[in-house]
Write a protein that holds these residues in place. Structure first.
Motif, PDB file in Angstrom:
ATOM      1  N   HIS A  48       0.672  -1.111  -0.013  1.00  0.00           N
ATOM      2  CA  HIS A  48       0.014  -0.025  -0.022  1.00  0.00           C
ATOM      3  C   HIS A  48       0.868   1.360  -0.065  1.00  0.00           C
ATOM      4  O   HIS A  48       0.547   2.275  -0.676  1.00  0.00           O
ATOM      5  N   ALA A  49       1.872   1.108   0.661  1.00  0.00           N
ATOM      6  CA  ALA A  49       2.674   2.489   0.855  1.00  0.00           C
ATOM      7  C   ALA A  49       3.669   2.501  -0.414  1.00  0.00           C
ATOM      8  O   ALA A  49       4.150   3.748  -0.661  1.00  0.00           O
ATOM      9  N   VAL A  73      -8.314  -3.223  -4.244  1.00  0.00           N
ATOM     10  CA  VAL A  73      -9.512  -2.384  -3.454  1.00  0.00           C
ATOM     11  C   VAL A  73     -10.724  -2.592  -4.044  1.00  0.00           C
ATOM     12  O   VAL A  73     -11.772  -2.665  -3.268  1.00  0.00           O
ATOM     13  N   LEU A 126     -16.666   0.806   2.055  1.00  0.00           N
ATOM     14  CA  LEU A 126     -15.491   1.452   1.984  1.00  0.00           C
ATOM     15  C   LEU A 126     -14.899   1.853   3.536  1.00  0.00           C
ATOM     16  O   LEU A 126     -13.862   1.863   3.721  1.00  0.00           O
ATOM     17  N   PHE A 127     -15.995   2.267   4.318  1.00  0.00           N
ATOM     18  CA  PHE A 127     -15.910   2.197   5.789  1.00  0.00           C
ATOM     19  C   PHE A 127     -15.011   1.177   6.315  1.00  0.00           C
ATOM     20  O   PHE A 127     -14.071   1.445   6.959  1.00  0.00           O
ATOM     21  N   TYR A 135     -13.469  -1.360   4.859  1.00  0.00           N
ATOM     22  CA  TYR A 135     -12.257  -1.371   4.210  1.00  0.00           C
ATOM     23  C   TYR A 135     -11.072  -0.328   4.730  1.00  0.00           C
ATOM     24  O   TYR A 135      -9.999  -0.658   4.868  1.00  0.00           O
ATOM     25  N   ALA A 136     -11.513   0.851   4.984  1.00  0.00           N
ATOM     26  CA  ALA A 136     -10.649   2.021   5.488  1.00  0.00           C
ATOM     27  C   ALA A 136     -10.027   1.549   7.004  1.00  0.00           C
ATOM     28  O   ALA A 136      -9.083   1.570   7.224  1.00  0.00           O
ATOM     29  N   THR A 137     -11.209   0.846   7.705  1.00  0.00           N
ATOM     30  CA  THR A 137     -10.805   0.508   9.013  1.00  0.00           C
ATOM     31  C   THR A 137      -9.765  -0.692   8.908  1.00  0.00           C
ATOM     32  O   THR A 137      -9.035  -0.458   9.859  1.00  0.00           O
ATOM     33  N   ILE A 181      -7.608  -1.155   6.442  1.00  0.00           N
ATOM     34  CA  ILE A 181      -6.404  -0.520   6.211  1.00  0.00           C
ATOM     35  C   ILE A 181      -5.588   0.019   7.286  1.00  0.00           C
ATOM     36  O   ILE A 181      -4.369  -0.422   7.600  1.00  0.00           O
ATOM     37  N   GLY A 182      -6.220   0.965   8.339  1.00  0.00           N
ATOM     38  CA  GLY A 182      -5.857   1.408   9.254  1.00  0.00           C
ATOM     39  C   GLY A 182      -5.412   0.370  10.451  1.00  0.00           C
ATOM     40  O   GLY A 182      -4.493   0.757  10.777  1.00  0.00           O
ATOM     41  N   HIS A 183      -6.196  -0.496  10.398  1.00  0.00           N
ATOM     42  CA  HIS A 183      -5.776  -1.563  11.297  1.00  0.00           C
ATOM     43  C   HIS A 183      -4.533  -2.201  11.044  1.00  0.00           C
ATOM     44  O   HIS A 183      -3.677  -1.993  12.126  1.00  0.00           O
ATOM     45  N   GLN A 190      -2.293  -0.981   9.337  1.00  0.00           N
ATOM     46  CA  GLN A 190      -1.297  -0.205   9.349  1.00  0.00           C
ATOM     47  C   GLN A 190      -0.666   0.041  10.647  1.00  0.00           C
ATOM     48  O   GLN A 190       0.556  -0.057  11.059  1.00  0.00           O
ATOM     49  N   LEU A 191      -1.584   0.125  11.594  1.00  0.00           N
ATOM     50  CA  LEU A 191      -1.038   0.316  13.096  1.00  0.00           C
ATOM     51  C   LEU A 191      -0.246  -0.737  13.810  1.00  0.00           C
ATOM     52  O   LEU A 191       0.455  -0.852  14.325  1.00  0.00           O
ATOM     53  N   ARG A 234       3.136  -0.799  12.015  1.00  0.00           N
ATOM     54  CA  ARG A 234       3.824   0.485  12.200  1.00  0.00           C
ATOM     55  C   ARG A 234       3.833   0.683  13.702  1.00  0.00           C
ATOM     56  O   ARG A 234       4.934   1.078  14.372  1.00  0.00           O
TER      57      ARG A 234
END
Lengths: 210, 210
Positions: free
Chosen positions: B88-89, B104, B130-131, B133-135, B137-139, B141-142, B145
């Motif tokens: 993704h990055a 996506v 989308l909501f 999926y965004a969650t 991705i963020g999850h 990611q956290l 990282r």
DNA sequence: CCTCCTCCATACGGAACCGTATGGAGGAAC
DNA sequence: GTTCCTCCATACGGTTCCGTATGGAGGAGG
């Protein structure tokens, strides 16, 4: 910060930046010990601009629900996204990692504080704060990386409405009864710098040290 | 894929990989035209492993709610995260961008299909997909990282429960009445490869072309 | 045995960086 | 006006990567 927004940490390179600014490496190395020193300076600025300032601004809203809504709006409808995303992608860098940890801890703690004020139990507030933050991270990630996937204009408004309703809504778990207007709130300065810390209660759901 | 998971696209470097595998650049350039050819091959494998396979598996669940739950569990509780996050990055890379768009589009379309089957209106289903999926991705990611920010064990279970409830719950907007067990579903093969496309209806909330 | 084809190793040139060495221009201090 | 300090430019060496050139080992075929 501009270079980070455009190319991430790789954009913070001495020679390209010097050329871009119409100067030379010699000049750069007079002002900064090395590349890492420039990075540190940028990260310090990022702390202030991208966390402190926005939380101060948002905290001026009268009630927690309005604060959260203002936070969401401010944070999704701006040009902050590229910097946030690129810094997040560089969280493995030894200079970036502590800054990211600080930011995540402070931001989620602020959100959780608002949710507690709204009537959520602390543990549930922590869960929903992390949930909201993850959604935010994913959202800006999509905006920056795959903008076609994210709605715009009115559709974006509707989307944010769905998200906020989901985060604030009481879906079967420990939420307030029907208190979406913040009537339980009487404290208008409720979080910045003095809010609950993320690991100060029994719900051991995270171990961040701001 | 291992190198991507560890170091992102930068880890896919000819000389380091050759050294790691105990061979030489000469050997590499016999098998691949250049570095990009290796990347393309890896991305093809990623398509199959990280989207096709998991959607096939999950689609074997009997009802849409179970499919979504299985999807969430499968996707959060595995070692896929580093590869997903690093790819993704790197979505600005010309070879990675199309693969990310495809992924996506297919994934959100699958989720939206399940939500429609559960009774959500198409536009609301798109928003919630989308909501979700965004969650996601963020999850991840956290998790990758800033792992300290993410709960583990039982707390993670509770967290996932909160998230799923929020995505599936009917928070004031066009959702099903009280149908969280999927009783409206009779179609057991409902999405993979033949689901609604993300832009096939009037809610112009995204413009992906799978 | 000679040849060719496959696969791989070594060696080279080039690009893009980081960091250092060195010197020079311009003004302030005395 | 000589000295010194600040700020900046040029030049160099070092590292890490990409890609190419070249040749060599080992087996298959005649």
């Amino acid at each position: 910060m501009t270079a980070i927004g455009e190319q991430g940490l790789a954009g913070v390179a001495v020679e390209p930046l010097a050329a871009r600014l119409g100067t030379t490496k010699g000049s750069f190395y007079w002002h900064f010990a090395n590349r890492d020193a420039l990075l540190e300076a940028a990260l310090g600025s990022w702390d202030e601009t991208y966390t402190d300032a926005i939380l101060r601004t948002v905290d001026a809203e009268p009630d927690p629900a309005a604060r959260l809504r203002a936070l969401f709006v401010a944070v999704t409808a701006s040009e902050r996204a590229p910097v946030e995303v690129h810094l997040h992608a560089a969280a493995d860098h030894p200079a970036v990692a502590p800054a990211m940890r600080r930011a995540v801890a402070r931001r989620t703690a602020y959100i959780a504080t608002q949710l507690v004020t709204l009537g959520f139990e602390p543990a549930e507030a922590d869960r929903r704060a992390l949930f909201a933050y993850a959604t935010y991270i994913g959202h800006i990630q999509l905006v920056v990386r795959i903008p076609e996937a994210v709605p715009q204009g009115a559709a974006l408004e509707a989307y944010l409405g769905t998200v906020l309703a989901a985060v604030l809504g009481n879906a079967d778990s420990g939420g307030p009864a029907a208190n979406s207007t913040g009537q339980a709130d009487t404290d208008s300065s409720s979080g910045v710098g003095a809010g609950r810390s993320a690991n100060s209660e029994s719900s051991n759901s995270s171990a961040l040290s701001p």
